[in-house]
Structure formats: structure tokens, C-alpha cells
Write an enzyme that holds these catalytic residues in place. Structure first.
Site, mmCIF file in Angstrom:
data_model
loop_
_atom_site.group_PDB
_atom_site.id
_atom_site.type_symbol
_atom_site.label_atom_id
_atom_site.label_comp_id
_atom_site.label_asym_id
_atom_site.label_seq_id
_atom_site.Cartn_x
_atom_site.Cartn_y
_atom_site.Cartn_z
ATOM 1 N N LYS A 53 0.839 -1.206 0.000
ATOM 2 C CA LYS A 53 0.000 0.000 0.000
ATOM 3 C C LYS A 53 0.873 1.254 0.000
ATOM 4 C CE LYS A 53 -3.756 -2.581 2.066
ATOM 5 N NZ LYS A 53 -4.399 -3.093 3.284
ATOM 6 N N GLN A 97 -4.829 -1.769 9.428
ATOM 7 C CA GLN A 97 -4.733 -3.116 8.858
ATOM 8 C C GLN A 97 -5.359 -4.137 9.815
ATOM 9 O OE1 GLN A 97 -3.609 -3.749 5.722
ATOM 10 N NE2 GLN A 97 -4.081 -5.908 5.975
ATOM 11 N N ASP A 120 -11.349 2.511 3.759
ATOM 12 C CA ASP A 120 -11.618 1.070 3.732
ATOM 13 C C ASP A 120 -13.119 0.788 3.573
ATOM 14 O OD1 ASP A 120 -9.704 -0.955 3.868
ATOM 15 O OD2 ASP A 120 -9.265 -0.581 5.975
HETATM 16 N N1 GUN Z 1 -7.094 -7.169 6.021
HETATM 17 C C1 GUN Z 1 -7.397 -7.917 4.927
HETATM 18 N N2 GUN Z 1 -7.986 -7.148 3.985
HETATM 19 C C2 GUN Z 1 -8.054 -5.902 4.488
HETATM 20 C C3 GUN Z 1 -8.539 -4.668 3.971
HETATM 21 O O1 GUN Z 1 -9.064 -4.563 2.860
HETATM 22 N N3 GUN Z 1 -8.399 -3.597 4.791
HETATM 23 C C4 GUN Z 1 -7.863 -3.685 6.039
HETATM 24 N N4 GUN Z 1 -7.799 -2.577 6.779
HETATM 25 N N5 GUN Z 1 -7.403 -4.812 6.542
HETATM 26 C C5 GUN Z 1 -7.501 -5.908 5.771
#
Ligand code: GUN
Length: 295
Positions: A53, A97, A120
């Protein structure tokens, strides 16, 4: 006949090209979209997602801040960090995350993020807006799946979409998005899961099958209808002594067998994964544009 491979990597590149124009125009107006990514703990898969990211932000010229906290960080400390990011005008998107360590209440953390920075799309305000079809932030993986279908010429309208998996991150929201009464959606959606009786008979009725249960190579060829479109959301690390690193990534679909039956299929890696990241970039740019409009 072998299926057409739907390349998430190529579609993500198209979207990046579009975003570059939006980012340049925001920068001309003095705004650089900014994303904060928070990681608590040392889970290797999460570390790798967070790195990707940050790299994606860098590549597009976005401002990015990666904040890594030890696994024993308290809930209060994390909530205080979110408060400071909510108040930081350089930050338009906040991503924590998941999963978080067990002693931290995930829902409480998500609730603390300013819904206007919730790129998100996990905050209940944005989940509610998604359900009623109001503009908010759509979650990245489900929205990426919709974009992938549309951009590869697969219109979900009137089709039977079977989603296997009912997580808050993928299963439930992808169903909510594809059932919407609007262009690029209008599907008939079934959500199947671990308690579903006679799963194979349901997956075989799918025109579009979305595999998102997190179980390596679970979907076999006999669970797929001839000519179906198969979207593989799985990302599972399996041991492979013949691979250089001793492991490789596989999806929730038995790719080699299913590709001989499907009309189109997404690979792992290079399928849904790159779409998730580019949709996060898109939400961050969208958030920056909205912040500028609201100024
Ligand atoms: N863990 C697995 N997929 C995601 C996601 O799309 N966003 C976040 N914040 N954590 C994750």
C-alpha cells in the site's frame, strides 16, 4: 476450452492512469492526497500488504504515512493515534490493517475513524450508505471485483452471482454492491458459507462465482458450471519445496482444473489483489477531492 484470464494487474494499471490525471489536477489546486496506514504487530502477511500500500502511494505521488506499532499496543493508545490522524489535514484516508491483536476491539477502532476518512469503507456509517445506495466509501476488494467484472465486459445484470464466504470485508459487501439497483450491478445474489447445505449444487448454479472463504484451492472443477466467470479472492500461502522461497500463493479456487471449465477466471497472484490496492488509492483521491469541495 481454456478460460480467458482476467488480469487484475492490467485493469489496475488502467485505473492508475485515470487516477494520475485526478491527482495532477488536485496538486494544481494545492492538495496532495494523503493516506495513513496503521499496522499493529508483526503478522508477515499484514506487513507485506502494508508495504504494498505504501509503495502504491509512492508510485502515484500520494503522501503516505505508515505507522507500525508493537503487538502489545493498548487499545487506548491506538484510539489516540486515530484521533490524531482524524485531525491531521494532510491525511485524507486512514486504514488500520486487520486483523488486530486479540486484546483490541476491532469494531471500537473502526468506529473511531472519521467516516469521511474511512477509505476502507468499514465504518458502520459507510456500510449503511453502501446498503442504501448512497455515496460514501465502498470497501476496496468488493468494489474492485465489481470494476474488474465491468471492465472485462462481464455485466452482472440479471446474472446469478454466488458468493462463497460471508466476511464483513468481502462476502457481505460484494453481495450488497452487486445486488444494487443500478448499472454494473442488478445481479441476483446468493451468499453461501461453511454452514450451507449442498454447497456444490449452489455454486454450480452460478453465472458468476466469487470465492472468498479463505480456504486454499477449495473450489474444484465439479463445483463450477461450464462457462461460468470465476473470481478468486483467496490469498493463501502454501508450502512448496520446489519453489525458490519454499512457498507459493494460491487462491480459494483450484485454478488449473477450473480454468478448463470457466469462460473467464482471475489468477492468484495478479487478480483481485492489485484491484484492492488501486481501489484504496481511488478512495484516497476521492476523499481528498471531497475535502477540497467542502473547504
Ligand atoms: N485485512 C485484509 N484485507 C483488508 C482490507 O481490505 N483492509 C484492512 N484494513 N485490513 C484488511
Amino acid at each position: 476450452m481454456s478460460a480467458k484470464i482476467i488480469s487484475g494487474a492490467e485493469i489496475a494499471e488502467q485505473i492508475r492512469q485515470e487516477l494520475r490525471k485526478d491527482i495532477a489536477s488536485l496538486k494544481e489546486k494545492g492538495v496532495t492526497p494523503g493516506l495513513a496506514v496503521v499496522l499493529v504487530g508483526e503478522d508477515p502477511a499484514s506487513q507485506s500488504y502494508v508495504r504494498m500500500k505504501g509503495k502504491a502511494c509512492e508510485e502515484l505521488g500520494l503522501f503516505s504515512q505508515t505507522i507500525v506499532k508493537p503487538a502489545d499496543t493498548s487499545e487506548e493508545e491506538l484510539l489516540a493515534l486515530i484521533d490524531s490522524l482524524n485531525a491531521d489535514p494532510r491525511i485524507h484516508g486512514i486504514l488500520v490493517q486487520l486483523p488486530l491483536p486479540k486484546h483490541i476491539d476491532e469494531n471500537k477502532v473502526i468506529l473511531r475513524i472519521d467516516p469521511n476518512k474511512d477509505v476502507d469503507g468499514f465504518h458502520p456509517i459507510n456500510v449503511g450508505k453502501m446498503l442504501i445506495g448512497e455515496p460514501g466509501f465502498l470497501p476496496c476488494t468488493p468494489h474492485g471485483i465489481q470494476e474488474m467484472l465491468i471492465r472485462s465486459g462481464v455485466d452482472p445484470e440479471g446474472k446469478h452471482v454466488v458468493v462463497v464466504g460471508r466476511s464483513n470485508i468481502v462476502g457481505k459487501p460484494v453481495a450488497a454492491i452487486l445486488v444494487q439497483k443500478r448499472k454494473g450491478a442488478n445481479a441476483t445474489v446468493t451468499i453461501a458459507h461453511s454452514r450451507t447445505r449442498d454447497l456444490a449444487s449452489i455454486t454450480r448454479s452460478a453465472d458468476i462465482l466469487v470465492a472468498a472463504m479463505g480456504s486454499p484451492q477449495f473450489i474444484k472443477a465439479d463445483m463450477v458450471r461450464e462457462g461460468a466467470v470465476v473470481i478468486d479472492v483467496g490469498s493463501n500461502r502454501i508450502d512448496d519445496p520446489s519453489a525458490k522461497r519454499g512457498y507459493r500463493w494460491v487462491g480459494d479456487v483450484d485454478f488449473e482444473a477450473v480454468k478448463e471449465k470457466a469462460s473467464a477466471i482471475t489468477p492468484v497472484p495478479g487478480g483481485v489483489g492489485p484491484m484492492t490496492i488501486v481501489m484504496l488509492m481511488k478512495n484516497t483521491v476521492l476523499s481528498a477531492s471531497r475535502a477540497l469541495e467542502a473547504d
